[in-house]
Design an enzyme around this catalytic site. Structure first.
Site, PDB file in Angstrom:
ATOM      1  CD  GLU A   1      -2.002  -6.168   5.243  1.00 49.29           C
ATOM      2  OE1 GLU A   1      -1.510  -6.546   4.158  1.00 49.29           O
ATOM      3  OE2 GLU A   1      -2.217  -4.962   5.504  1.00 49.29           O
TER       4      GLU A   1
ATOM      5  CB  CYS B   1      -0.983  -0.037   1.164  1.00 52.07           C
ATOM      6  SG  CYS B   1      -2.299   1.186   1.016  1.00 52.07           S
TER       7      CYS B   1
ATOM      8  CG  HIS C   1      -3.996  -3.477   2.724  1.00 52.24           C
ATOM      9  ND1 HIS C   1      -3.081  -3.009   3.638  1.00 52.24           N
ATOM     10  CD2 HIS C   1      -4.553  -2.382   2.149  1.00 52.24           C
ATOM     11  CE1 HIS C   1      -3.096  -1.686   3.634  1.00 52.24           C
ATOM     12  NE2 HIS C   1      -3.979  -1.272   2.735  1.00 52.24           N
TER      13      HIS C   1
END
Lengths: 259, 209
Positions: free
Chosen positions: B190, B79, B188
């Protein structure tokens, strides 16, 4: 192209999930961490948790739930309910929530939105709005009024004006709940949803009234919603997230199909 | 040990949780010694480019990251971390790390989808990847996999060789960048479920030659 998000909503009281029908007679249906894992694996795009614990002393139970959910699922989730100030926001975000939603506290104190956005970023701050249709009037030109305290207290504030104002204050998203539609399973409030969504530039999550996949299709097309909240229709096993997405895909609504 | 670089740019615990969940040792740190002795680096971040560059400089991490890239240490940008490795960001008119040639641009405010409907800014939610290039970190990616994005700015590398995938949001932008020992995602991983965890796992085991 961006997918429309399907978001199961879990009400949590003192560490256990419930589903309220019109905010009353909550029925206990399980462990929030296990339900989060279930929906994560079932293809939910995001989750929303509302802490409906009445006593403020017992609210640290929710922080523990948030921490355990964050260790279990790897999709975004938001936490709302009883967020009173920036410290409450920080506790929830540090425990692992992606977003925090404010509702009554923001109506009473607009500063909580701007402070939260400044400290944590707008993308973390969701404005929850509970709205009731009251008819158009001088004070409520859109006909939709903001209510708080779980639908009990009318605030004399126009829902459209409040949405636009909250965006200016720094809200990054709006979760728009129709009190009239909530718990009915008769479909979302399409007119309200499109009215708000077309007049703000931040995403709008439609909430209240979902009973079948057709209702989601309507609100994500005619209702112009960016995401749809669901509860009873999946909590009681009537539909799976996958079935809903297959239906939406067949209607031409772009959804995430691989997980 | 994997160093997750802490430069006051948002909550980095979600990256740490995902890497730990996958069974890799990691530490959130801004300690130069720790980062230098790490085997690989994750450079995440949420927030604004201006404040992020100020923090990196104040902590002495700007030159350290550039050196790690020269030394060939595997690095994953996420990001804002992906934007900061570019030359310059339109956000706060910020000169960045200049590891990859090209600017970071804002999505136009009047952006529209192919059917003519108005698109909201930031670009937030799940979106797919197109024009995917072969890369060891992208093995086990399925064609329909989507990833979670939250951003109002996007990286725009000058050299198309550096673009590992594109994503469509009114315009087609670089959603993944790859260059020698660097891989960088605008999304992202994650927060992107199975495909995101798979990408993270591949990075944690990647040995760029």
């Amino acid at each position: 192209m961006l997918s429309k998000r399907i978001i199961p909503c879990l009400d949590v009281r003192e560490g256990r999930t419930t589903k309220g029908i019109r905010f009353e007679n909550n029925v206990d249906i399980g462990d929030p961490v296990e339900m989060a894992r279930f929906y994560y694996e079932a293809g939910a795009d995001e989750l929303v948790f509302y802490d409906i614990t009445a006593s403020h002393e017992k609210r640290n139970i929710m922080i523990d739930v948030v921490r355990r959910v964050a260790e279990t699922i790897f999709i975004p989730f938001s936490v709302g309910g009883g967020i009173r100030d920036v410290d409450d926001m920080r506790n929830v975000l540090l425990a692992g929530a992606e977003k925090v939603s404010v509702n009554s506290a923001a109506v009473k104190n607009h500063g909580i939105i701007s402070q939260g956005a400044e400290i944590f970023g707008s993308q973390c701050i969701v404005l929850g709005m509970d709205v009731k249709y009251v008819g158009e009037s001088v004070n409520i030109p859109s006909g939709y009024e903001i209510v708080i305290n779980g639908g009990r207290k009318y605030m004399g504030i126009d829902a459209l004006k409040w949405a636009v104002k909250a965006q200016k204050l720094g809200a990054g998203e709006i979760c728009l709940n129709s009190i009239d539609a909530d718990g009915t399973q008769d479909g979302y409030e399409l007119k309200l949803t499109s009215l708000i969504s077309e007049n703000v530039s931040i995403p709008v999550i439609a909430s209240g009234g979902a009973g079948n996949p057709g209702h989601l299709c309507e609100v994500l097309t005619k209702g112009k919603a960016d995401a749809a909240l669901i509860a009873s229709m999946v909590h009681y096993g009537t539909y799976t997230v996958s079935e809903i997405k297959t239906y939406l895909d067949s209607c031409g609504v772009k959804v995430r199909k691989s997980w | 040990m994997i160093a997750i670089i802490d430069y006051d740019a948002g909550n980095l615990a979600s990256v740490e949780r995902a890497v730990s969940y996958l069974g890799f040792k990691c530490i959130v740190t801004n300690n130069i010694k720790t980062i230098n002795s790490s085997e690989r680096i994750i450079f995440p971040g949420v927030g604004a480019a201006g404040a992020a560059m100020d923090s990196l400089k104040r902590l002495g991490l700007d030159s350290l990251i550039k050196q790690a890239v020269i030394d060939g240490k595997p690095m994953l940008g996420i990001c804002l971390g992906t934007q900061i490795i570019m030359e310059y960001s339109e956000e706060n008119e910020t000169p960045c790390l200049k590891i990859i040639d090209g600017f970071v641009k804002a999505f136009p405010s009047d952006i529209k989808s192919k059917d003519g409907s108005r698109l909201k800014i930031p670009h937030m939610g799940w979106n797919g990847l197109e024009n995917i290039k072969k890369h060891p970190v992208l093995s086990n990616l399925h064609e329909e996999d989507e990833f979670y994005f939250v951003h109002g700015y996007y990286p725009n590398p000058n050299d198309s060789e550096h673009i590992l995938s594109t994503t469509d949001y009114g315009i087609s932008f670089a959603s993944m960048i790859g260059f020698n020992n660097i891989i960088a995602t605008q999304f992202h991983p994650e927060k992107s479920g199975r495909p995101g965890l798979s990408l993270l796992k591949n990075f944690c085991m990647w040995n760029p030659s």
